[in-house]
Write a protein that holds these residues in place. Structure first.
Motif, mmCIF file in Angstrom:
data_model
loop_
_atom_site.group_PDB
_atom_site.id
_atom_site.type_symbol
_atom_site.label_atom_id
_atom_site.label_comp_id
_atom_site.label_asym_id
_atom_site.label_seq_id
_atom_site.Cartn_x
_atom_site.Cartn_y
_atom_site.Cartn_z
ATOM 1 N N ARG A 164 0.853 -1.183 0.000
ATOM 2 C CA ARG A 164 0.000 0.000 0.000
ATOM 3 C C ARG A 164 0.889 1.232 0.000
ATOM 4 N NH1 ARG A 164 -4.317 -1.423 4.844
ATOM 5 N NH2 ARG A 164 -5.092 -3.418 3.990
ATOM 6 N N ASN A 165 0.810 1.961 -1.085
ATOM 7 C CA ASN A 165 1.655 3.150 -1.238
ATOM 8 C C ASN A 165 3.133 2.819 -0.985
ATOM 9 O OD1 ASN A 165 2.034 5.860 -1.886
ATOM 10 N ND2 ASN A 165 1.897 6.505 0.252
ATOM 11 N N GLY A 166 3.537 1.642 -1.476
ATOM 12 C CA GLY A 166 4.919 1.233 -1.352
ATOM 13 C C GLY A 166 5.291 0.607 -0.029
ATOM 14 N N ARG A 167 4.337 0.509 0.904
ATOM 15 C CA ARG A 167 4.608 -0.076 2.216
ATOM 16 C C ARG A 167 4.142 -1.520 2.231
ATOM 17 N NH1 ARG A 167 8.163 2.746 4.267
ATOM 18 N NH2 ARG A 167 7.583 2.194 6.387
ATOM 19 N N ASN A 187 5.726 4.013 -4.665
ATOM 20 C CA ASN A 187 4.373 4.385 -4.253
ATOM 21 C C ASN A 187 3.342 3.400 -4.789
ATOM 22 O OD1 ASN A 187 5.205 6.922 -3.027
ATOM 23 N ND2 ASN A 187 5.587 7.613 -5.114
ATOM 24 N N SER A 188 3.777 2.168 -5.010
ATOM 25 C CA SER A 188 2.924 1.193 -5.684
ATOM 26 C C SER A 188 1.927 0.534 -4.734
ATOM 27 C CB SER A 188 3.794 0.115 -6.335
ATOM 28 O OG SER A 188 4.515 -0.606 -5.353
ATOM 29 N N TYR A 189 0.890 -0.048 -5.359
ATOM 30 C CA TYR A 189 -0.107 -0.851 -4.653
ATOM 31 C C TYR A 189 -0.113 -2.237 -5.309
ATOM 32 C CZ TYR A 189 -1.918 3.330 -2.350
ATOM 33 O OH TYR A 189 -2.038 4.467 -1.583
#
Length: 242
Positions: A164-167, A187-189
């Protein structure tokens, strides 16, 4: 004198030297295939942890005593030219992953060396269930199949992995302290994706520039080669990997 002009044959001492050199080469290759191997980082997929050109020492005994003939299972050509009769062979001689399996499993966040699967694993169209819902993931053909890759082990068998948002989230909870190894421009999902039994989900620390489990699927347990423990070269980069 080691060479006879009359017979044109090598004298015994010369023959012994040749056999000694061959013996050293064979011993070095066996050592590389079973105990320790050197891995040179070819790309930036593991920045900031590993830089291009870093030389790693890989502990191949972490999971077990490797079968040195296993390498022949992955390559369709011998010496890049000759047809390989043992490619994906069912013979135990080359199919067997370990001569002695220690039963050790990779830990989450270990930096692992593995053979890239020859095809998406466990399938190109992977079906799984989360909270009673049937989901699908579609994987592509791995690039450089059968080659050694280095990535970070994120998902263990049975885990649900999500970005989620790169996390990174594991089983719905954010992975702690991930700033220590994550490149901050992601910043990927992605996901959620369930890791099947006997497989592992791997990611590059530099995720925007990493070919990993998000694209070609999971790493089967019998494709694991070893764990990277320290950077040996260049000398100013020397350190133990955690």
């Amino acid at each position: 004198m080691f060479f006879s002009k009359k017979t044109g044959e090598l004298k015994p001492k010369k023959k012994e030297s040749i056999w000694s050199i061959l013996g050293v080469i064979v011993f070095a290759l066996l050592l590389k295939a079973t105990v320790l191997t050197i891995f040179i980082i070819p790309s930036g997929s593991m920045i900031p942890t590993l830089n291009v050109g870093d030389v790693l020492i890989v502990n191949r005994l972490y999971f077990g005593l490797s079968n040195p003939l296993r390498e022949a299972w992955y390559a369709d050509k011998l010496l890049f030219v000759l047809p390989n009769p043992w490619f994906q062979s069912g013979s135990p001689l080359v199919k067997t992953r370990f001569l002695l399996n220690f039963g050790v499993k990779p830990k989450r966040l270990d930096i692992v060396i593995f053979k890239v699967p020859l095809s998406p694993q466990p399938a190109r169209d992977y079906t799984y269930e989360i909270d009673g819902k049937t989901l699908h993931a579609y994987f592509i053909q791995p690039g450089r199949a059968g080659m050694d890759y280095v990535k970070r082990c994120i998902g263990l068998p049975g885990d649900v992995v999500e970005l989620r948002n790169g996390r990174v989230l594991i089983n719905g909870e954010y992975l702690p302290d991930q700033d220590k190894f994550t490149w901050n421009n992601d910043n990927s999902y992605y996901g959620p994706l369930k890791v099947p039994e006997g497989h592992y989900f791997v990611l590059g620390d530099n995720r925007p520039h990493s070919s990993d489990s998000r694209y070609w699927g999971f790493v089967p347990e019998d494709h694991l080669v070893g764990v990277a423990r320290w950077i040996a070269l260049p000398p100013w980069r020397w350190r133990i990997l955690k």
